[in-house]
Design a protein around this motif. Sequence first.
Motif, PDB file in Angstrom:
ATOM      1  N   THR A   3       0.825  -1.201   0.000  1.00  0.00           N
ATOM      2  CA  THR A   3       0.000   0.000   0.000  1.00  0.00           C
ATOM      3  C   THR A   3       0.862   1.255   0.000  1.00  0.00           C
ATOM      4  O   THR A   3       1.840   1.344   0.737  1.00  0.00           O
ATOM      5  CB  THR A   3      -0.932   0.020   1.222  1.00  0.00           C
ATOM      6  OG1 THR A   3      -1.835  -1.084   1.139  1.00  0.00           O
ATOM      7  CG2 THR A   3      -1.726   1.316   1.295  1.00  0.00           C
ATOM      8  N   SER A   5       0.654   5.233   0.787  1.00  0.00           N
ATOM      9  CA  SER A   5      -0.170   6.206   1.498  1.00  0.00           C
ATOM     10  C   SER A   5       0.400   7.605   1.299  1.00  0.00           C
ATOM     11  O   SER A   5       1.598   7.832   1.517  1.00  0.00           O
ATOM     12  CB  SER A   5      -0.216   5.867   2.997  1.00  0.00           C
ATOM     13  OG  SER A   5      -1.011   6.804   3.698  1.00  0.00           O
ATOM     14  N   LYS A  18      -4.860   6.332   0.106  1.00  0.00           N
ATOM     15  CA  LYS A  18      -4.100   5.086   0.114  1.00  0.00           C
ATOM     16  C   LYS A  18      -4.422   4.295  -1.148  1.00  0.00           C
ATOM     17  O   LYS A  18      -5.592   4.140  -1.511  1.00  0.00           O
ATOM     18  CB  LYS A  18      -4.424   4.266   1.364  1.00  0.00           C
ATOM     19  CG  LYS A  18      -4.007   4.952   2.653  1.00  0.00           C
ATOM     20  CD  LYS A  18      -4.344   4.113   3.875  1.00  0.00           C
ATOM     21  CE  LYS A  18      -3.934   4.839   5.153  1.00  0.00           C
ATOM     22  NZ  LYS A  18      -4.269   4.037   6.359  1.00  0.00           N
ATOM     23  N   THR A  20      -3.771   0.662  -3.078  1.00  0.00           N
ATOM     24  CA  THR A  20      -3.342  -0.724  -2.922  1.00  0.00           C
ATOM     25  C   THR A  20      -3.620  -1.489  -4.210  1.00  0.00           C
ATOM     26  O   THR A  20      -4.725  -1.403  -4.751  1.00  0.00           O
ATOM     27  CB  THR A  20      -4.091  -1.404  -1.756  1.00  0.00           C
ATOM     28  OG1 THR A  20      -3.931  -0.630  -0.570  1.00  0.00           O
ATOM     29  CG2 THR A  20      -3.548  -2.802  -1.511  1.00  0.00           C
ATOM     30  N   TYR A  28     -14.396  -2.373  -0.877  1.00  0.00           N
ATOM     31  CA  TYR A  28     -13.662  -1.211  -1.365  1.00  0.00           C
ATOM     32  C   TYR A  28     -14.481   0.072  -1.336  1.00  0.00           C
ATOM     33  O   TYR A  28     -13.957   1.163  -1.091  1.00  0.00           O
ATOM     34  CB  TYR A  28     -13.135  -1.468  -2.788  1.00  0.00           C
ATOM     35  CG  TYR A  28     -14.169  -1.349  -3.873  1.00  0.00           C
ATOM     36  CD1 TYR A  28     -14.274  -0.194  -4.651  1.00  0.00           C
ATOM     37  CD2 TYR A  28     -15.055  -2.390  -4.144  1.00  0.00           C
ATOM     38  CE1 TYR A  28     -15.230  -0.075  -5.643  1.00  0.00           C
ATOM     39  CE2 TYR A  28     -16.008  -2.283  -5.130  1.00  0.00           C
ATOM     40  CZ  TYR A  28     -16.093  -1.123  -5.879  1.00  0.00           C
ATOM     41  OH  TYR A  28     -17.047  -1.007  -6.861  1.00  0.00           O
ATOM     42  N   ASN A  53      -7.418  -0.637  -5.254  1.00  0.00           N
ATOM     43  CA  ASN A  53      -8.145  -0.164  -4.095  1.00  0.00           C
ATOM     44  C   ASN A  53      -7.740   1.279  -3.806  1.00  0.00           C
ATOM     45  O   ASN A  53      -6.546   1.594  -3.726  1.00  0.00           O
ATOM     46  CB  ASN A  53      -7.835  -1.036  -2.880  1.00  0.00           C
ATOM     47  CG  ASN A  53      -8.268  -2.479  -3.081  1.00  0.00           C
ATOM     48  OD1 ASN A  53      -9.424  -2.822  -2.867  1.00  0.00           O
ATOM     49  ND2 ASN A  53      -7.335  -3.328  -3.515  1.00  0.00           N
ATOM     50  N   GLU A  55      -8.434   4.273  -1.114  1.00  0.00           N
ATOM     51  CA  GLU A  55      -9.007   4.655   0.177  1.00  0.00           C
ATOM     52  C   GLU A  55      -8.792   6.142   0.385  1.00  0.00           C
ATOM     53  O   GLU A  55      -7.669   6.639   0.233  1.00  0.00           O
ATOM     54  CB  GLU A  55      -8.342   3.859   1.294  1.00  0.00           C
ATOM     55  CG  GLU A  55      -8.932   4.092   2.658  1.00  0.00           C
ATOM     56  CD  GLU A  55      -8.308   3.205   3.728  1.00  0.00           C
ATOM     57  OE1 GLU A  55      -8.468   3.522   4.917  1.00  0.00           O
ATOM     58  OE2 GLU A  55      -7.660   2.205   3.352  1.00  0.00           O
ATOM     59  N   TYR A  84       3.736   4.720  -7.266  1.00  0.00           N
ATOM     60  CA  TYR A  84       3.588   3.326  -7.691  1.00  0.00           C
ATOM     61  C   TYR A  84       4.363   3.061  -8.977  1.00  0.00           C
ATOM     62  O   TYR A  84       5.080   2.059  -9.099  1.00  0.00           O
ATOM     63  CB  TYR A  84       2.108   2.990  -7.896  1.00  0.00           C
ATOM     64  CG  TYR A  84       1.872   1.560  -8.325  1.00  0.00           C
ATOM     65  CD1 TYR A  84       1.724   0.553  -7.377  1.00  0.00           C
ATOM     66  CD2 TYR A  84       1.818   1.220  -9.675  1.00  0.00           C
ATOM     67  CE1 TYR A  84       1.527  -0.760  -7.774  1.00  0.00           C
ATOM     68  CE2 TYR A  84       1.622  -0.095 -10.072  1.00  0.00           C
ATOM     69  CZ  TYR A  84       1.475  -1.080  -9.121  1.00  0.00           C
ATOM     70  OH  TYR A  84       1.297  -2.385  -9.521  1.00  0.00           O
TER      71      TYR A  84
END
Length: 206
Positions: A3, A5, A18, A20, A28, A53, A55, A84
């Motif tokens: 993950t 963040s 966040k 993932t 989700y 995902n 968040e 990422y």
Amino acid sequence: MNTISVTRKTTESEMILKLTPPPLASDYRAKINTPIIFLNHMIEHIAWRSGFNIETEVKLDKFCLAHLVCEDLGIAFGRAVAEYVSRHVDDGVNSYGFGVGIIDEAKAQCVISFESRSYFDFTSKVELPAEAEDMHAEDLSVFLDGFAQGARATLHIDIDKGVNSHHIWEAVYRAFGIALGEALKLNPEKSGRTSGVAGKIDFVIE
């Protein structure tokens, strides 16, 4: 879970995002939380189409300003995705993606490329309604512009068809989610290769 963040904090807001990688968790949707209902729905489409995902948590100082939420959260989201991509260059991350989104009468296209170049281009062949559910429609493009800034990505959105404001923007965000998912896929045969032939861009500052 790998993950990423990102917290973006100013005197006006604190945006926590966040990211993932797949698979998409069954709950989700419960983790997408902003004060703007339709923005939550659009982020839901990004997650569903990309498989990632997402968040979100939004903390505001005093005023609930939709424009601020969309811009700041978009920037935080872009920063997470950029991280990422950077982490997975050696794993062969595609860094480039294309997507077409449709729902009923509406159709939109999206192309995205991660080359450390912040550029957002948005066109529409139809007149866009001023409102979409509980939002000013322009703030939906502000979120995407913020993403391009935070990700240092080139992002092109083109709306081809549409009448209903909900459908138009859902087509846009579906296309964006598809393109993002393609850009973030890992292909071992592309290990170490970037989206553009210039490769990784470094600056020397003295």
